[in-house]
Design a protein around this motif. Structure first.
Motif, PDB file in Angstrom:
ATOM      1  N   TYR A  84      40.877  33.701  32.964  1.00 18.15           N
ATOM      2  CA  TYR A  84      41.204  35.092  32.650  1.00 18.15           C
ATOM      3  C   TYR A  84      42.669  35.239  32.244  1.00 18.15           C
ATOM      4  CZ  TYR A  84      36.983  35.699  35.354  1.00 18.15           C
ATOM      5  OH  TYR A  84      35.707  35.595  35.816  1.00 18.15           O
ATOM      6  N   ILE A  85      42.944  36.207  31.381  1.00 22.46           N
ATOM      7  CA  ILE A  85      44.343  36.540  31.080  1.00 22.46           C
ATOM      8  C   ILE A  85      44.592  38.050  31.133  1.00 22.46           C
ATOM      9  CG2 ILE A  85      44.864  34.514  29.653  1.00 22.46           C
ATOM     10  CD1 ILE A  85      44.547  36.385  27.192  1.00 22.46           C
ATOM     11  N   LEU A  86      45.842  38.375  31.478  1.00 23.94           N
ATOM     12  CA  LEU A  86      46.381  39.713  31.265  1.00 23.94           C
ATOM     13  C   LEU A  86      47.455  39.566  30.200  1.00 23.94           C
ATOM     14  CD1 LEU A  86      47.190  41.020  34.896  1.00 23.94           C
ATOM     15  CD2 LEU A  86      45.059  41.278  33.613  1.00 23.94           C
ATOM     16  N   VAL A  87      47.608  40.551  29.348  1.00 30.03           N
ATOM     17  CA  VAL A  87      48.642  40.500  28.320  1.00 30.03           C
ATOM     18  C   VAL A  87      49.581  41.694  28.455  1.00 30.03           C
ATOM     19  CG1 VAL A  87      49.103  40.567  25.844  1.00 30.03           C
ATOM     20  CG2 VAL A  87      47.126  39.292  26.703  1.00 30.03           C
ATOM     21  N   LYS A 117      38.605  35.241  29.325  1.00 30.61           N
ATOM     22  CA  LYS A 117      38.447  36.678  29.103  1.00 30.61           C
ATOM     23  C   LYS A 117      39.759  37.431  29.296  1.00 30.61           C
ATOM     24  CE  LYS A 117      34.009  36.065  28.718  1.00 30.61           C
ATOM     25  NZ  LYS A 117      33.356  36.179  27.402  1.00 30.61           N
ATOM     26  N   LEU A 118      40.057  38.297  28.341  1.00 32.24           N
ATOM     27  CA  LEU A 118      41.197  39.222  28.472  1.00 32.24           C
ATOM     28  C   LEU A 118      40.730  40.420  29.291  1.00 32.24           C
ATOM     29  CD1 LEU A 118      43.942  40.523  27.595  1.00 32.24           C
ATOM     30  CD2 LEU A 118      42.787  41.315  25.543  1.00 32.24           C
ATOM     31  N   ILE A 119      41.345  40.652  30.456  1.00 32.24           N
ATOM     32  CA  ILE A 119      40.813  41.719  31.311  1.00 32.24           C
ATOM     33  C   ILE A 119      41.842  42.800  31.681  1.00 32.24           C
ATOM     34  CG2 ILE A 119      38.917  40.323  32.225  1.00 32.24           C
ATOM     35  CD1 ILE A 119      40.554  39.896  34.757  1.00 32.24           C
ATOM     36  N   GLY A 120      43.016  42.760  31.078  1.00 31.68           N
ATOM     37  CA  GLY A 120      43.971  43.835  31.358  1.00 31.68           C
ATOM     38  C   GLY A 120      45.352  43.516  30.849  1.00 31.68           C
ATOM     39  N   GLY A 121      46.322  44.321  31.300  1.00 30.34           N
ATOM     40  CA  GLY A 121      47.698  44.094  30.897  1.00 30.34           C
ATOM     41  C   GLY A 121      48.457  45.388  30.735  1.00 30.34           C
ATOM     42  N   SER A 134      49.745  36.395  31.450  1.00 28.06           N
ATOM     43  CA  SER A 134      49.532  35.882  32.803  1.00 28.06           C
ATOM     44  C   SER A 134      48.111  35.325  32.820  1.00 28.06           C
ATOM     45  CB  SER A 134      49.701  37.038  33.787  1.00 28.06           C
ATOM     46  OG  SER A 134      49.467  36.617  35.098  1.00 28.06           O
ATOM     47  N   ILE A 135      47.963  34.124  33.329  1.00 26.10           N
ATOM     48  CA  ILE A 135      46.659  33.442  33.247  1.00 26.10           C
ATOM     49  C   ILE A 135      46.181  33.004  34.617  1.00 26.10           C
ATOM     50  CG2 ILE A 135      47.654  31.129  32.810  1.00 26.10           C
ATOM     51  CD1 ILE A 135      45.357  30.809  30.662  1.00 26.10           C
TER      52      ILE A 135
ATOM     53  N   ILE B  25      39.595  45.755  31.369  1.00 29.33           N
ATOM     54  CA  ILE B  25      40.611  46.664  30.842  1.00 29.33           C
ATOM     55  C   ILE B  25      40.291  48.132  31.167  1.00 29.33           C
ATOM     56  CG2 ILE B  25      41.610  47.527  28.678  1.00 29.33           C
ATOM     57  CD1 ILE B  25      40.951  44.664  27.525  1.00 29.33           C
ATOM     58  N   TRP B  42      44.354  42.392  40.192  1.00 30.02           N
ATOM     59  CA  TRP B  42      45.335  41.694  39.368  1.00 30.02           C
ATOM     60  C   TRP B  42      45.894  42.660  38.327  1.00 30.02           C
ATOM     61  CZ3 TRP B  42      43.826  37.578  35.188  1.00 30.02           C
ATOM     62  CH2 TRP B  42      44.969  36.843  34.822  1.00 30.02           C
ATOM     63  N   SER B  44      49.592  43.600  35.630  1.00 28.81           N
ATOM     64  CA  SER B  44      50.947  43.272  35.168  1.00 28.81           C
ATOM     65  C   SER B  44      51.561  44.505  34.524  1.00 28.81           C
ATOM     66  CB  SER B  44      50.947  42.090  34.203  1.00 28.81           C
ATOM     67  OG  SER B  44      50.295  42.407  32.996  1.00 28.81           O
TER      68      SER B  44
END
Lengths: 298, 298
Positions: A84-87, A117-121, A134-135, B25, B42, B44
């Protein structure tokens, strides 16, 4: 290098993290206990316009690609699987929506083959473009690779010919397949990704492991046109640098899967006693010190 | 607001995250399955010089404090307990080591009372100071709070008098205690932190829940000197905005623990049918539209 000193300082300020943390500050990822069999891997890498890329040269899509790839590379260097990542994205106030879309295209296109999967940021205004990814990933406990297990007598290897970080830093494939191949079948005593050049990253393994090293200058595999100097000291090539005992290396090089169509690995040096320091040896046996310099993030 | 549209776009591009992700998201944190009883939270949040602070006004320590606090606030808004952070820091090349030390002092000082551990991150060169904190926390499955559970007839509450975000945005206490108190004893139907102003954050709850809302302008508690306009539309106050059924609110206000020395909560509005939109009602019954504006991150 200033960066290393500063990180040491932060490490002291932060203190010991305590039990559920297997590894805190000082490796490619932080390592947390996930369940009986697995660790959670967690990293973040920040890219800033002017320091890590120029928009005109790179284009938005490749900037996004790099932002994802450097983080995937951190998970690879620990032997794990990224998930998973947040951007967090900082963009100039007038930026076109399509440019932002292209950044995410680059990120998502790099994540897709690995099912990340991109799940937020977060998205905020910033004069200069800045991306911090962030991974999170997972690694089986017995497959975790760190910087700290290199032993005197181990051989030092690299996953491929060093590419020209100055030209190709935006467009590289993180060495995830190679790391998983190695950690699944062999005993790898330490690993790091060469984001800052072989010299600096070999030094990082050595200080974490309490050893020295000897790099054979003629053995470092270079892609066409790249100088040894840039391979050692420029970085941004993102190959994996790792160590294994001689016996394990022998097994590795007689692996059929490898000889047919698998990844390629190159021996470039040897782990030595700490007191022998950091050495660069050429074919005539001349010894030089491996300089303490690398890619200047700071 | 442009930011909301862009986030919707990214959400579409990213696609559905699939099974182990409870929420992707669109909330204060991403939510992953941790174990039978708990979720992993989680988030950021990125702070950029010029957009979120000025160095001369703030000082390095308070910038660090804010960077940690906004992230802790995200975990609070989901009902959870913050545990670990990574810090990605971009600093000008000539910056004094002591300034960097002060940023981390601010971060660590804010983390310490909550036993949050700093376990990694990144440090790079950047013309303008930029900090992106990534935070991990845990929440019991039955205590998770999201933006999407508000129901018509629920009351809208806030954790305290709205502070002046223009003056106090660097120096606030995340409402962690309040959130844990509420989610431990009461049924809270939705929650968000008011980083961008009551109007915009109430709208976020409403669109996630598929409802409308009515804010009673005279009921919004203000700290001395703050205008209603700033409370509604400026943000950076970081109180928690939440909804509960009238029965639950009645129970809450008769809670002895609360009456003696507990946190204070204020009713400021009511959840309505979606078709009734976003309304601001004064004591004479005059109805205005709650404007679609808030703190401009972008």
């Amino acid at each position: 290098v200033k960066e290393l000193e500063i990180i040491e300082g932060i490490k002291k300020q932060a203190g010991k993290p305590g039990k559920p943390v297997a590894i805190g500050i000082g490796d490619d990822c932080a390592v947390l206990y996930k369940d009986k069999k697995n660790y959670l891997l967690w990293a973040s890498d920040m890219l800033v316009e002017g320091t890590h890329f120029k928009i005109k040269e790179a284009g938005y899509k490749k900037i996004g690609k790099k932002a994802a790839a450097v983080n995937i590379s951190d998970i690879a260097a620990m032997g794990g699987v990224p998930e998973y990542i947040l951007v967090s994205l900082g963009v100039p106030s007038g930026i076109k929506k399509s440019f932002i879309g292209n950044i995410y295209k680059g990120i998502l296109g790099t994540c897709k083959p690995h099912e990340i999967k991109l799940i937020g940021g977060d998205i905020v205004r910033s004069k200069k473009l800045v991306i911090d990814v962030s991974i999170l990933g997972t690694v089986e406990k017995n497959k975790l690779l760190t910087r700290s297990g290199a032993k005197k007598g181990d051989l030092i290897l690299i996953t491929g010919p060093v590419r020209d970080g100055k030209k190709e830093h935006l467009d590289f494939r993180p060495r995830l397949k190679e790391a998983r191949f190695l950690t699944g079948k062999y005993k790898v005593s330490s690993m790091i990704d060469t984001s800052d050049g072989i010299a600096l990253d070999a030094r990082r393994i050595c200080s974490a492991s309490g050893v020295g090293c000897k790099i054979y200058s003629e053995a470092v595999p270079l892609t066409r046109g790249l100088s040894l100097n840039d391979a050692l000291y420029f970085g941004e090539s993102f190959e994996l640098l790792f160590t294994m005992s001689a016996t394990q290396v022998q097994k590795l090089f007689s692996d059929k899967a490898l000889r047919q169509k698998g990844p390629s690995f190159f021996i470039i040096g040897e782990v030595t006693h700490k007191k022998d320091g950091f050495r660069l040896v050429n074919k005539n046996g001349q010894i030089n010190t491996l300089k303490k310099k690398g890619f200047k993030h700071l």
